[in-house]
Design an enzyme around this catalytic site. Sequence first.
Site, short mmCIF file in Angstrom:
data_model
loop_
_atom_site.label_atom_id
_atom_site.label_comp_id
_atom_site.label_asym_id
_atom_site.label_seq_id
_atom_site.Cartn_x
_atom_site.Cartn_y
_atom_site.Cartn_z
N THR A 71 2.14 2.22 18.12
CA THR A 71 3.75 2.80 17.75
C THR A 71 4.30 3.91 17.63
O THR A 71 5.94 4.38 18.13
CB THR A 71 4.45 1.13 17.70
OG1 THR A 71 4.19 -0.13 17.97
CG2 THR A 71 5.69 1.17 18.06
N ASN A 155 -2.17 -2.49 28.76
CA ASN A 155 -2.71 -3.81 28.42
C ASN A 155 -2.63 -4.81 29.04
O ASN A 155 -3.40 -5.28 28.27
CB ASN A 155 -1.77 -3.25 26.95
CG ASN A 155 -0.40 -2.78 26.98
OD1 ASN A 155 -0.05 -2.51 28.12
ND2 ASN A 155 0.47 -4.38 26.33
N GLN A 183 -5.41 2.22 25.22
CA GLN A 183 -6.03 0.88 25.65
C GLN A 183 -7.17 1.90 26.19
O GLN A 183 -8.48 1.31 26.47
CB GLN A 183 -5.34 -0.06 27.20
CG GLN A 183 -4.59 -0.79 26.82
CD GLN A 183 -5.24 -1.84 26.01
OE1 GLN A 183 -6.39 -2.08 26.07
NE2 GLN A 183 -4.43 -2.32 24.73
N SER A 208 -4.67 4.30 19.24
CA SER A 208 -4.70 3.50 17.78
C SER A 208 -6.13 2.89 17.97
O SER A 208 -6.94 2.85 18.63
CB SER A 208 -3.65 2.41 18.14
OG SER A 208 -3.21 1.33 17.30
N HIS A 210 -7.07 0.35 16.44
CA HIS A 210 -7.22 -0.91 16.07
C HIS A 210 -7.73 -1.67 17.52
O HIS A 210 -8.92 -2.05 17.82
CB HIS A 210 -6.61 -2.38 15.82
CG HIS A 210 -5.56 -1.97 16.18
ND1 HIS A 210 -5.25 -3.55 17.00
CD2 HIS A 210 -4.44 -1.38 16.39
CE1 HIS A 210 -3.99 -3.34 17.70
NE2 HIS A 210 -3.05 -2.13 17.63
N THR A 245 3.12 9.46 2.50
CA THR A 245 1.44 9.80 2.23
C THR A 245 1.00 9.36 3.19
O THR A 245 1.17 7.87 3.44
CB THR A 245 1.07 9.21 0.73
OG1 THR A 245 2.04 10.05 -0.81
CG2 THR A 245 -0.30 9.34 -0.19
N CYS A 337 2.86 -9.16 21.21
CA CYS A 337 3.40 -9.02 20.35
C CYS A 337 4.47 -10.34 20.86
O CYS A 337 6.38 -11.04 20.17
CB CYS A 337 4.48 -7.93 20.11
SG CYS A 337 4.42 -6.87 20.92
N1 PLP Z 1 0.71 0.71 23.49
C1 PLP Z 1 -0.32 -0.02 24.33
C2 PLP Z 1 -0.82 0.50 25.66
C3 PLP Z 1 -0.83 -1.39 23.17
O1 PLP Z 1 -1.83 -1.94 24.14
C4 PLP Z 1 -0.19 -1.40 22.59
C5 PLP Z 1 -0.76 -2.12 21.35
O2 PLP Z 1 -1.47 -3.19 21.40
C6 PLP Z 1 0.40 -0.03 21.70
C7 PLP Z 1 0.79 0.76 22.90
C8 PLP Z 1 0.89 -0.25 20.52
O3 PLP Z 1 0.16 -0.16 19.61
P1 PLP Z 1 0.06 -0.44 17.87
O4 PLP Z 1 0.19 -1.53 17.73
O5 PLP Z 1 -1.25 0.19 17.34
O6 PLP Z 1 1.44 0.15 17.57
#
Ligand code: PLP
Length: 397
Positions: A71, A155, A183, A208, A210, A245, A337
């Site tokens: 994000t 996603n 993704q 990202s 995760h 930081t 979300c």
């Molecule tokens: N963009 C896509 C395609 C995602 O699937 C996600 C998270 O699910 C994001 C952006 C946002 O990622 P983050 O949760 O690391 O901010």
Amino acid sequence: MPAYLDNNATTQPTAEVVRAVADMLTDRWQNPSSVHRGGQAARHAIELARESVARLVGARPREIVFTSGATESIDLAIRGVVAARMLARPGQPVSIVTTDVEHEAVRDACADLAEERSVQVRRLPINPDGRVDASALPALLDAGTALVSVQWANNETGAVQPVADIAAACRAANVPFHCDGTQWAGKMPTDLAGAPDLGGGIDLLSFSAHKLHGPKGVGALFIRRGVRLRPRIRGTQELERRGGTENAPAIAGFGVAADQARAWLADPARRQEAAARRDRFEARVLAAVPDASVNGPRQPALRLWNTTNIAFPRLEAEALLLLLSEQGVAASAGAACSSGSLDPSPVLLAMGVPPERAHGSLRFSLSRTTTDAEIDEAADTVDRCVARLRASAPAVR
Ligand code: PLP
């Protein structure tokens, strides 16, 4: 044993990632900006992680900026490039080109720019399978276009966008191309210095940790050398492109996750096995629930191997999600979300999925560690839960 088929839960950090994070918190917890030995040990760990993350996507280490997640990377890319453009050409009209199937991080950043800074937001048409029509792009670009922002893979549906065609149109018009690769990175081969279909034409790539078995709350933005971008947070860190930081433990974990993802990607057979697992899940669910159908592209090459989005007519996604969760299957509806909200997914609506079908659509995501047993368990559970809900509340809509 619960079956995690939720996009945000299926990519559990590996033992090696956990160890890397713990080692940083235990042995290299000092501030990486400090000049003393402890600080420099933390700095060294960050720079090693930067090399690993850069290798995963075929970038130079200096082109990688660590952030708090995709994000923030998206915000930095979109707002940072637009701000640089506005500064370079004050008073000139500015536009960006994007799509209605982006993650809300992109959709919201564009909407805010439209509202706050009168940026014109132009949208590429979406086909019913969720892919953009890249042939429409050249007509949307002009001298005022500051940026094109299109995701690599969706996603919710896994739809893979034609990034090579988009990049070619951007290059021809000399417009930077930001791609949300959250993704894609770590799940598919990526070489930002290589061929266009591997990302060679992308100027900024957000991703990202995760989503590739790294820690949550850490991400990266690739900024190709020469791209003009104004930082959003001032500070000396990250080559003055992102102040504050660094989250050194999470970054170290990201580096290990990137190395492990790269090792996994080296053998294409693993991706084929994973795709076959997803296909088996899908086939079992569609056989058990004959009126269910898949949202998104049907051709394997056009859909990421880890995702399936299935519409269950006459059901509310939330009710099914809750029942599945009770029975040990974690899935999701729409973007994570927005789970809990009753609104149907804007992505599915943008693809032309009728609202009543979008209301009853769930997405199931696999990871490289998903097993056959989890898949079979999840498919049986979906079958049972759909039957139970339909028996208790026929014809919701
Ligand atoms: N963009 C896509 C395609 C995602 O699937 C996600 C998270 O699910 C994001 C952006 C946002 O990622 P983050 O949760 O690391 O901010």
